[in-house]
Design a protein around this motif. Structure first.
Motif, PDB file in Angstrom:
ATOM      1  N   MET A   1       0.940  -1.160   0.130  1.00  0.00           N
ATOM      2  CA  MET A   1       0.140  -0.095  -0.002  1.00  0.00           C
ATOM      3  C   MET A   1       0.739   1.254  -0.012  1.00  0.00           C
ATOM      4  N   PHE A   2       0.359   2.224  -0.671  1.00  0.00           N
ATOM      5  CA  PHE A   2       1.308   3.388  -0.826  1.00  0.00           C
ATOM      6  C   PHE A   2       1.096   4.291   0.632  1.00  0.00           C
ATOM      7  N   ASN A   3       2.533   4.576   1.068  1.00  0.00           N
ATOM      8  CA  ASN A   3       2.622   5.137   2.402  1.00  0.00           C
ATOM      9  C   ASN A   3       2.680   6.449   2.115  1.00  0.00           C
ATOM     10  N   LEU A   4       2.150   7.576   2.125  1.00  0.00           N
ATOM     11  CA  LEU A   4       2.062   9.010   1.944  1.00  0.00           C
ATOM     12  C   LEU A   4       3.128   9.600   2.864  1.00  0.00           C
ATOM     13  N   THR A   5       3.029   9.165   4.277  1.00  0.00           N
ATOM     14  CA  THR A   5       3.798   9.743   5.302  1.00  0.00           C
ATOM     15  C   THR A   5       5.417   9.462   5.090  1.00  0.00           C
ATOM     16  N   MET A  78      -5.983  27.168  -1.982  1.00  0.00           N
ATOM     17  CA  MET A  78      -6.483  25.795  -1.360  1.00  0.00           C
ATOM     18  C   MET A  78      -5.971  24.553  -1.587  1.00  0.00           C
ATOM     19  N   ALA A  79      -4.933  24.554  -2.759  1.00  0.00           N
ATOM     20  CA  ALA A  79      -4.076  23.508  -3.125  1.00  0.00           C
ATOM     21  C   ALA A  79      -2.831  23.662  -2.300  1.00  0.00           C
ATOM     22  N   LEU A  80      -2.599  24.826  -1.987  1.00  0.00           N
ATOM     23  CA  LEU A  80      -1.035  24.838  -1.237  1.00  0.00           C
ATOM     24  C   LEU A  80      -1.612  24.843   0.250  1.00  0.00           C
ATOM     25  N   GLY A  81      -2.804  25.233   0.681  1.00  0.00           N
ATOM     26  CA  GLY A  81      -3.328  24.916   2.220  1.00  0.00           C
ATOM     27  C   GLY A  81      -3.253  23.341   2.505  1.00  0.00           C
ATOM     28  N   TYR A  82      -3.606  22.754   1.081  1.00  0.00           N
ATOM     29  CA  TYR A  82      -4.019  21.140   1.379  1.00  0.00           C
ATOM     30  C   TYR A  82      -2.387  20.645   1.592  1.00  0.00           C
ATOM     31  N   ILE A  83      -1.591  21.161   0.771  1.00  0.00           N
ATOM     32  CA  ILE A  83      -0.220  20.429   0.836  1.00  0.00           C
ATOM     33  C   ILE A  83       0.280  20.798   2.418  1.00  0.00           C
ATOM     34  N   GLY A  84       0.154  22.073   2.717  1.00  0.00           N
ATOM     35  CA  GLY A  84       0.781  22.453   3.936  1.00  0.00           C
ATOM     36  C   GLY A  84      -0.068  21.706   4.978  1.00  0.00           C
ATOM     37  N   GLY A  85      -1.327  21.427   4.881  1.00  0.00           N
ATOM     38  CA  GLY A  85      -1.938  20.457   6.074  1.00  0.00           C
ATOM     39  C   GLY A  85      -1.476  19.282   6.192  1.00  0.00           C
ATOM     40  N   VAL A  86      -1.086  18.540   4.975  1.00  0.00           N
ATOM     41  CA  VAL A  86      -0.650  17.358   5.115  1.00  0.00           C
ATOM     42  C   VAL A  86       0.591  17.240   5.485  1.00  0.00           C
ATOM     43  N   LEU A  87       1.558  18.136   5.294  1.00  0.00           N
ATOM     44  CA  LEU A  87       2.865  18.344   5.801  1.00  0.00           C
ATOM     45  C   LEU A  87       2.817  18.618   7.345  1.00  0.00           C
ATOM     46  N   SER A  88       1.895  19.296   7.735  1.00  0.00           N
ATOM     47  CA  SER A  88       1.917  19.667   9.112  1.00  0.00           C
ATOM     48  C   SER A  88       1.379  18.284   9.917  1.00  0.00           C
ATOM     49  N   VAL A  90       2.351  15.426   8.933  1.00  0.00           N
ATOM     50  CA  VAL A  90       3.541  14.612   9.114  1.00  0.00           C
ATOM     51  C   VAL A  90       4.468  14.926  10.051  1.00  0.00           C
ATOM     52  N   MET A  91       4.616  16.324   9.938  1.00  0.00           N
ATOM     53  CA  MET A  91       5.339  16.891  10.993  1.00  0.00           C
ATOM     54  C   MET A  91       5.179  16.649  12.499  1.00  0.00           C
ATOM     55  N   GLN A  92       3.854  16.252  12.730  1.00  0.00           N
ATOM     56  CA  GLN A  92       3.396  16.148  13.871  1.00  0.00           C
ATOM     57  C   GLN A  92       3.121  14.507  14.268  1.00  0.00           C
ATOM     58  N   HIS A  93       3.596  13.664  13.346  1.00  0.00           N
ATOM     59  CA  HIS A  93       3.598  12.509  13.398  1.00  0.00           C
ATOM     60  C   HIS A  93       2.176  11.746  13.644  1.00  0.00           C
ATOM     61  N   GLN A  94       1.332  12.356  12.639  1.00  0.00           N
ATOM     62  CA  GLN A  94      -0.107  11.951  12.704  1.00  0.00           C
ATOM     63  C   GLN A  94      -0.248  11.187  11.606  1.00  0.00           C
ATOM     64  N   PRO A  95      -1.038  10.162  11.798  1.00  0.00           N
ATOM     65  CA  PRO A  95      -1.540   9.556  10.625  1.00  0.00           C
ATOM     66  C   PRO A  95      -2.429  10.563   9.445  1.00  0.00           C
TER      67      PRO A  95
END
Length: 159
Positions: A1-5, A78-88, A90-95
């Motif tokens: 399975m693809f692991n985005l994290t 919205m697209a940049l915010g999406y990327i920022g939210g996903v990175l946030s 990952v930075m917080q070690h959240q799924p």
């Protein structure tokens, strides 16, 4: 399975190394996106509908021109915010992919992209049907933005 994290961990690690304060990492995305969603999103939706229903042709024309100018910027933010939210996350070690907030955000970007494609490619030869689909799909996206924000607040309160 693809692991985005795993794919994004190197980028997140670099951002972590900058020493960004935890409250900014945790609440920066929601604060910025609240502005995009509630201020810009509602304005873009309002002027789109105003251009559609205004009886004064000058008001309708100006509203639609403003809508055409601002809607692409809103999508970009919205697209940049999406990327920022996903990175946030990952930075917080959240799924990531387990979150309903992730899926509403992903769905929202797809809806906005389809709506942009309708406007870009479908309006030239259409006599109104695609314009109506565009208006109601955009309104649906605005409603989904509100649900997305609620799910985000819930997510932010738990982690």
């Amino acid at each position: 399975m693809f692991n985005l994290t795993a794919v994004l961990e190197a980028i997140a690690s670099w951002f972590r190394s900058l020493g960004i304060p935890e409250p900014i990492v945790h609440w920066g995305h929601p604060a910025m996106m609240a502005i995009v969603i509630f201020v810009m999103g509602s304005f873009v939706g309002f002027i789109g509908w105003q251009g559609r229903v205004a009886t004064d042709k000058a008001v309708a024309s100006r509203s639609l021109a403003d809508h055409r100018t601002l809607a692409p910027w809103m999508f970009l933010f919205m697209a940049l915010g999406y990327i920022g939210g996903v990175l946030s996350l990952v930075m917080q070690h959240q799924p990531i992919m387990e979150s309903p907030h992730f899926w509403t955000g992903s769905s929202l970007l797809v809806l906005l992209l389809v709506n942009a494609a309708i406007a870009l490619f479908g309006f030239r030869h259409d006599k109104g049907t695609l314009r109506a689909v565009h208006a109601y799909l955009g309104s649906t996206a605005l409603g989904l933005m509100v649900l997305h924000a609620v799910l985000g607040l819930k997510l932010g309160s738990v982690i």
